[in-house]
Design a protein around this motif. Structure first.
Motif, mmCIF file in Angstrom:
data_model
loop_
_atom_site.group_PDB
_atom_site.id
_atom_site.type_symbol
_atom_site.label_atom_id
_atom_site.label_comp_id
_atom_site.label_asym_id
_atom_site.label_seq_id
_atom_site.Cartn_x
_atom_site.Cartn_y
_atom_site.Cartn_z
ATOM 1 N N PHE A 183 0.739 -1.534 -0.411
ATOM 2 C CA PHE A 183 -0.057 0.199 -0.029
ATOM 3 C C PHE A 183 0.629 0.949 0.235
ATOM 4 O O PHE A 183 0.251 2.658 -0.174
ATOM 5 C CB PHE A 183 -0.750 0.192 1.145
ATOM 6 N N ASN A 184 2.220 1.356 0.474
ATOM 7 C CA ASN A 184 3.059 2.291 0.134
ATOM 8 C C ASN A 184 2.873 2.943 1.481
ATOM 9 O O ASN A 184 3.045 4.524 0.955
ATOM 10 C CB ASN A 184 3.508 3.085 -0.976
ATOM 11 N N VAL A 185 1.550 2.815 2.396
ATOM 12 C CA VAL A 185 1.182 4.158 3.645
ATOM 13 C C VAL A 185 1.190 2.853 4.859
ATOM 14 O O VAL A 185 0.227 1.998 4.380
ATOM 15 C CB VAL A 185 -0.229 4.824 2.877
ATOM 16 N N ASN A 186 1.303 3.072 6.228
ATOM 17 C CA ASN A 186 1.321 2.604 6.945
ATOM 18 C C ASN A 186 -0.159 2.768 7.785
ATOM 19 O O ASN A 186 -0.847 3.495 7.297
ATOM 20 C CB ASN A 186 2.469 3.005 8.185
ATOM 21 N N GLU A 187 -0.537 0.768 8.320
ATOM 22 C CA GLU A 187 -2.022 1.015 8.356
ATOM 23 C C GLU A 187 -2.520 1.813 9.505
ATOM 24 O O GLU A 187 -3.985 2.050 9.588
ATOM 25 C CB GLU A 187 -2.427 -0.233 8.399
ATOM 26 N N LYS A 188 -1.871 2.351 10.385
ATOM 27 C CA LYS A 188 -2.505 3.715 11.147
ATOM 28 C C LYS A 188 -2.647 4.962 9.998
ATOM 29 O O LYS A 188 -3.167 5.265 11.197
ATOM 30 C CB LYS A 188 -0.699 3.448 12.030
ATOM 31 N N GLU A 189 -2.002 5.281 9.060
ATOM 32 C CA GLU A 189 -2.402 6.274 9.013
ATOM 33 C C GLU A 189 -4.143 6.926 8.324
ATOM 34 O O GLU A 189 -5.267 5.538 8.495
ATOM 35 C CB GLU A 189 -1.699 6.600 7.304
ATOM 36 N N ILE A 190 -5.041 7.913 8.442
ATOM 37 C CA ILE A 190 -6.042 8.360 8.524
ATOM 38 C C ILE A 190 -6.452 7.797 7.203
ATOM 39 O O ILE A 190 -8.035 7.846 7.353
ATOM 40 C CB ILE A 190 -6.584 9.630 9.226
ATOM 41 N N VAL A 191 -5.810 7.209 6.335
ATOM 42 C CA VAL A 191 -6.320 7.162 5.454
ATOM 43 C C VAL A 191 -6.862 5.510 4.701
ATOM 44 O O VAL A 191 -7.584 5.569 4.394
ATOM 45 C CB VAL A 191 -5.669 7.510 3.801
ATOM 46 N N PHE A 192 -6.981 4.934 5.921
ATOM 47 C CA PHE A 192 -7.880 3.603 5.876
ATOM 48 C C PHE A 192 -9.100 3.831 7.143
ATOM 49 O O PHE A 192 -9.317 2.711 6.843
ATOM 50 C CB PHE A 192 -6.616 2.393 6.622
ATOM 51 N N ASN A 193 -8.901 4.658 7.411
ATOM 52 C CA ASN A 193 -10.279 5.104 8.223
ATOM 53 C C ASN A 193 -11.413 4.327 7.604
ATOM 54 O O ASN A 193 -12.733 3.891 8.035
ATOM 55 C CB ASN A 193 -10.975 6.451 9.097
ATOM 56 N N GLN A 194 -11.929 4.594 6.340
ATOM 57 C CA GLN A 194 -12.925 4.345 5.566
ATOM 58 C C GLN A 194 -13.126 2.853 5.759
ATOM 59 O O GLN A 194 -13.895 2.552 5.693
ATOM 60 C CB GLN A 194 -12.326 4.630 4.550
ATOM 61 N N SER A 205 -0.406 -5.012 12.570
ATOM 62 C CA SER A 205 0.213 -3.214 13.384
ATOM 63 C C SER A 205 0.871 -2.459 13.323
ATOM 64 O O SER A 205 1.814 -3.134 14.244
ATOM 65 C CB SER A 205 -1.202 -3.327 14.177
ATOM 66 N N ASN A 206 1.498 -1.615 12.317
ATOM 67 C CA ASN A 206 3.099 -1.331 11.879
ATOM 68 C C ASN A 206 3.972 -1.966 12.487
ATOM 69 O O ASN A 206 5.501 -1.838 13.200
ATOM 70 C CB ASN A 206 2.442 -0.504 13.460
ATOM 71 N N LYS A 207 4.082 -3.154 11.634
ATOM 72 C CA LYS A 207 4.580 -4.046 11.736
ATOM 73 C C LYS A 207 5.532 -3.876 10.524
ATOM 74 O O LYS A 207 5.554 -3.399 8.998
ATOM 75 C CB LYS A 207 4.579 -5.714 11.310
ATOM 76 N N LYS A 208 7.356 -3.581 10.087
ATOM 77 C CA LYS A 208 8.270 -3.150 8.988
ATOM 78 C C LYS A 208 8.184 -4.912 8.822
ATOM 79 O O LYS A 208 8.226 -4.975 8.330
ATOM 80 C CB LYS A 208 9.315 -2.050 9.585
ATOM 81 N N THR A 209 7.911 -3.455 7.071
ATOM 82 C CA THR A 209 8.225 -5.153 6.034
ATOM 83 C C THR A 209 8.498 -5.052 4.826
ATOM 84 O O THR A 209 9.443 -5.677 4.236
ATOM 85 C CB THR A 209 6.722 -5.472 4.890
ATOM 86 N N THR A 210 9.360 -4.005 4.697
ATOM 87 C CA THR A 210 10.924 -3.476 3.305
ATOM 88 C C THR A 210 12.247 -3.626 4.077
ATOM 89 O O THR A 210 12.080 -3.369 6.108
ATOM 90 C CB THR A 210 10.533 -2.054 3.160
ATOM 91 N N LEU A 211 12.917 -3.597 3.342
ATOM 92 C CA LEU A 211 13.961 -3.782 3.725
ATOM 93 C C LEU A 211 15.714 -2.780 3.527
ATOM 94 O O LEU A 211 15.423 -3.042 2.435
ATOM 95 C CB LEU A 211 14.754 -5.612 2.997
ATOM 96 N N LYS A 212 15.963 -2.453 4.320
ATOM 97 C CA LYS A 212 17.230 -1.730 4.124
ATOM 98 C C LYS A 212 18.574 -2.248 3.583
ATOM 99 O O LYS A 212 19.108 -3.615 3.204
ATOM 100 C CB LYS A 212 18.101 -0.893 5.374
ATOM 101 N N ILE A 225 5.030 -1.550 4.756
ATOM 102 C CA ILE A 225 3.498 -0.448 4.275
ATOM 103 C C ILE A 225 2.796 -1.986 3.574
ATOM 104 O O ILE A 225 2.074 -1.370 2.869
ATOM 105 C CB ILE A 225 4.361 0.425 3.040
ATOM 106 N N ASP A 226 3.341 -3.222 3.781
ATOM 107 C CA ASP A 226 2.682 -4.062 3.008
ATOM 108 C C ASP A 226 1.721 -4.707 4.272
ATOM 109 O O ASP A 226 2.326 -4.539 5.265
ATOM 110 C CB ASP A 226 3.868 -5.001 3.082
ATOM 111 N N ASN A 227 0.479 -5.289 3.982
ATOM 112 C CA ASN A 227 -0.384 -5.440 4.763
ATOM 113 C C ASN A 227 -1.666 -6.687 4.693
ATOM 114 O O ASN A 227 -1.417 -6.503 3.130
ATOM 115 C CB ASN A 227 -1.435 -4.203 5.933
#
Length: 270
Positions: A183-194, A205-212, A225-227
Motif C-alpha cells: 500500500f506504500n502507506v502505514n495502516e495506522k494512517e487516517i487514509v485507512f479509516n474509511q 499493526s505497524n510492522k515493518k516489512t521492507t528491507l534496508k 507498508i505491506d499488509n
C-alpha cells in the motif's frame, strides 16, 4: 468392537480434515522485478519460504517477457515439493510504460478452488495506476474474494488510490473480502479509516516489512507498508511478517529475492 473402532477412527479423520480445510493460510509478497532476472536458485529459495502456505499473492510481476514465465517456474518448483499448486497471472495493468506490471496468485488445489481466472478491476482504471487484480476462491461452498494491489510510491500520493479502492470495495461486496499487497502507506494512517469504519481490519499493526540496503546497528527493517485487510466476515487467527532474514549476514542474499518481506494471515470465515 472392531467396526466401532473403525467408525470412530474415520469420524476422527474426517473431523481433522474438515478443521484443516476451514483455515486458510494466505501470503502476500511484493517480489521486486519478478521476472527473468530471478535465477533457478532464487526461485527455489522463494518456494522454500512459501511452500507451507495455501495461497500466495504476488505483486510486481514483470509485465514484459519473463514475468509470466517466472510465475510458471515458481509454480512448477512448488509442485515438486509435495503439494499440487495452480496459478493465474493478470494481464498487464493499464499503466504508463515504466509503471505497468502484472499480479499473480499461486495456490494449493487440494482444498482451494476457483471458477474463473480473475480480472483486473477496470472500474478503478482511471483512479489507480496499477488497477488491482480480483480473484474469487472457494473453500468448499464458502466463497471469498481477494484483491491483489500495488499502490503508487509514497511520494506520488498513494492515499488517493487507497481512498478510491476503499470506496469500491465497500460498495461492491457482501461476501468475505481480503485486500492484500503493498500500500506504500502505514495502516495506522487516517487514509485507512474509511475501510476500518466499514468493518475491515489489518492483519498487521505497524510492522515493518521492507528491507534496508545496509544493516546499521543490527537493524535491517525499514517501512511498515505491506499488509492484508480483511472484512468483518473473515476471522483472523494469526497475522505476522515472514522475516526470513533473521541476521544482517543474510541481508544481501535476501535482497536478491526482494526488498520486501512477505506478510501472512491465517484465517477462517465467520
Amino acid at each position: 468392537m472392531l467396526k466401532k473402532l473403525l467408525f470412530l477412527f474415520f469420524v476422527t479423520i474426517s473431523l481433522t480434515v474438515f478443521s484443516q480445510t476451514e483455515e486458510v493460510k494466505l501470503v502476500s509478497w511484493n517480489i521486486r522485478d519478478f521476472g527473468k532476472t530471478k535465477s533457478s536458485e532464487e526461485l527455489n529459495n522463494i518456494a522454500e519460504i512459501v511452500k507451507t502456505y495455501d495461497i500466495i499473492a504476488i505483486q510486481e510481476v514483470v509485465a514484459g517477457y519473463g514475468g509470466a514465465q517466472a510465475v510458471a517456474k515458481l509454480s512448477d518448483i512448488l509442485n515438486r515439493k509435495g503439494s499440487k499448486w495452480d496459478y493465474v497471472i493478470s494481464n498487464p495493468t493499464n499503466s504508463s510504460k515504466y509503471v505497468t506490471e502484472r499480479y499473480a496468485f499461486i495456490w494449493k488445489t487440494k482444498h482451494i478452488k476457483i471458477k474463473n481466472r480473475g480480472r483486473l478491476v477496470k472500474e478503478l482504471d482511471l483512479e489507480i495506476d496499477r488497477e488491482p487484480f480480483l480473484l474469487d476462491f472457494y473453500l468448499g461452498k464458502e466463497k471469498f474474494t481477494v484483491l491483489n494491489f500495488h499502490s503508487r510510491p509514497y511520494n506520488r500520493d498513494p492515499e488517493t488510490e487507497i481512498k478510491a479502492l476503499s470506496k469500491f470495495v465497500l460498495n461492491s461486496f457482501s461476501t468475505p473480502v481480503l485486500i492484500v499487497g503493498d500500500f506504500n502507506v502505514n495502516e495506522k494512517e487516517i487514509v485507512f479509516n474509511q475501510l476500518k469504519n466499514g468493518g475491515y481490519n489489518a492483519a498487521l499493526s505497524n510492522k515493518k516489512t521492507t528491507l534496508k540496503r545496509t544493516c546499521p546497528n543490527g537493524n535491517y527493517l525499514n517501512h511498515a507498508i505491506d499488509n492484508i485487510f480483511y472484512s468483518k466476515t473473515v476471522n483472523k487467527i494469526e497475522g505476522k511478517v515472514l522475516d526470513f532474514i533473521k541476521t544482517c549476514n543474510n541481508l544481501e542474499a535476501g535482497r536478491d529475492l526482494s526488498d520486501h518481506l512477505p506478510v501472512f494471515l491465517k484465517f477462517s470465515m465467520n
